[in-house]
Write an enzyme that holds these catalytic residues in place. Sequence first.
Site, mmCIF file in Angstrom:
data_model
loop_
_atom_site.group_PDB
_atom_site.id
_atom_site.type_symbol
_atom_site.label_atom_id
_atom_site.label_comp_id
_atom_site.label_asym_id
_atom_site.label_seq_id
_atom_site.Cartn_x
_atom_site.Cartn_y
_atom_site.Cartn_z
ATOM 1 N N GLU A 278 -4.092 3.564 2.653
ATOM 2 C CA GLU A 278 -4.269 4.955 3.102
ATOM 3 C C GLU A 278 -5.259 5.687 2.194
ATOM 4 O OE1 GLU A 278 -0.513 6.949 3.709
ATOM 5 O OE2 GLU A 278 0.456 5.121 4.370
ATOM 6 N N TRP B 147 9.036 5.849 10.807
ATOM 7 C CA TRP B 147 9.097 6.058 9.360
ATOM 8 C C TRP B 147 10.221 7.047 9.113
ATOM 9 C CZ3 TRP B 147 7.352 3.651 5.252
ATOM 10 C CH2 TRP B 147 7.594 4.256 4.013
ATOM 11 N N GLY C 188 0.823 -1.204 0.000
ATOM 12 C CA GLY C 188 0.000 0.000 0.000
ATOM 13 C C GLY C 188 0.851 1.245 0.000
ATOM 14 N N GLY C 189 0.735 2.037 1.069
ATOM 15 C CA GLY C 189 1.395 3.331 1.118
ATOM 16 C C GLY C 189 0.549 4.397 0.445
ATOM 17 N N TRP C 190 0.897 5.636 0.677
ATOM 18 C CA TRP C 190 0.084 6.750 0.183
ATOM 19 C C TRP C 190 -0.043 6.733 -1.330
ATOM 20 C CZ3 TRP C 190 -3.387 9.997 1.918
ATOM 21 C CH2 TRP C 190 -3.733 11.103 1.129
ATOM 22 N N TYR D 100 2.246 11.218 13.012
ATOM 23 C CA TYR D 100 3.059 12.255 12.367
ATOM 24 C C TYR D 100 2.253 12.787 11.197
ATOM 25 C CZ TYR D 100 4.403 7.735 10.288
ATOM 26 O OH TYR D 100 4.394 6.459 9.762
ATOM 27 N N ASP D 101 2.799 13.760 10.493
ATOM 28 C CA ASP D 101 2.072 14.412 9.391
ATOM 29 C C ASP D 101 0.757 15.037 9.857
ATOM 30 O OD1 ASP D 101 4.102 13.639 7.741
ATOM 31 O OD2 ASP D 101 3.002 12.011 6.772
ATOM 32 N N MET E 221 0.321 6.035 12.878
ATOM 33 C CA MET E 221 1.083 7.048 12.148
ATOM 34 C C MET E 221 0.895 8.428 12.789
ATOM 35 S SD MET E 221 0.740 5.735 8.182
ATOM 36 C CE MET E 221 -1.037 5.508 8.149
#
Length: 383
Positions: A146, A355, A101-103, A205-206, A203
């Site tokens: 995501e 990450w 997956g991942g963004w 962060y961000d 996650m």
Amino acid sequence: MRLLLLATLFVCGVVPFASAGRFVCYFPNWAIQRQDPWQFGVDNIDTRLCTHLVYSFADLDDSTLQIKSSKPVVDIVQKGYRKFTGLKSQNPSLKTMLAFGGWGDSNINDKYSRMVSTSENIQTFVDSALRMLTDYGFDGLDVDWEFPRTEADKIGFSNLLAALKKAFAPYNYVLSAAVPALPADLGYDIPSIEASVDFINLMTYDMHGPWEPETADHHAPLRKRSWETADNNIEYSIDYWTENGLSANKINLGMPLYGHSWKLSSDVTAPPAPASGGGAPGPFTGEEGILSYFEICLAVQNEGWQVVQDPDQLNGPYALSNTDVVNWIGFDDIAMVTTKSNFILSRGLGGAMVWEISLDDFRGSCGAGVNPLLTAISRIVVA
């Protein structure tokens, strides 16, 4: 002396914090393509620091809805997968997992929603994941969609995790999921996630970034700052997930080994500082608004960037470039990851997650040793 101290603490009614024990570290399959000397491949991984290493990312095939390599040349031809799982020869207790997956891959189209829309599609994916893990010797899978957003996604995501759990049981494969700090209206049935996964990688962060171009602020604050009106911090995130059905010992608290940056538009530097868009790309990572920890510490050491600490440790420091247009970079340093690691113990969480490992000072160029952030976390969370 240590036994005497522990006995004294127990007699006095003070229970010392035990180490959390789990440290999940993501590895990116694209960092090998960086410019020298900051290329990072499997051979650069220190297998002593993390309990779980996660190879990132595999993709979802748009037509077959099966898992597939995202970079076949790196992963398969150059034997990235096999070198990665082979790291267990250096540390037999290490778990090597594959993330999919991942963004980027999650947001190409609706393929993830289609994959979880029927039991047949889910089984097709599960069968392909089993083959991938078995063929290359991985110990488990990290589901990094995501993000599921609709009610149908919520049901499908839960069904996917349940199907993976059932299929993995005979092989004792590890199953985890990467989830956002605050799911808000996204598609997560937290009790069903709790029932299926071995742990989640939170996650945290961000929370802020250059997509908010007019305000420079820390993207991974530990606690709410006095001037804030919204609850957008790690402490609130942990409370949200645990109060809605997730066991604290299944949570790995995410820490970033990178900072977000902005160009300041005034002389104000304390967050929230007026800004005019993302900061200049790092010389090696090359993405506007993001700097690796090694790029930040090199700039501080070699270019005279100023570092401003938060005396209350509610968030990490920020760095200011000495250029005409000032770049503002909020990041976590050794002191901040130490504070967050102790927070993990104080809240009884399962462990830490980062990450990602290629962003630390893995060459020891800034005077604090090799992999200073990873080492600081590991000493507290794993030891």
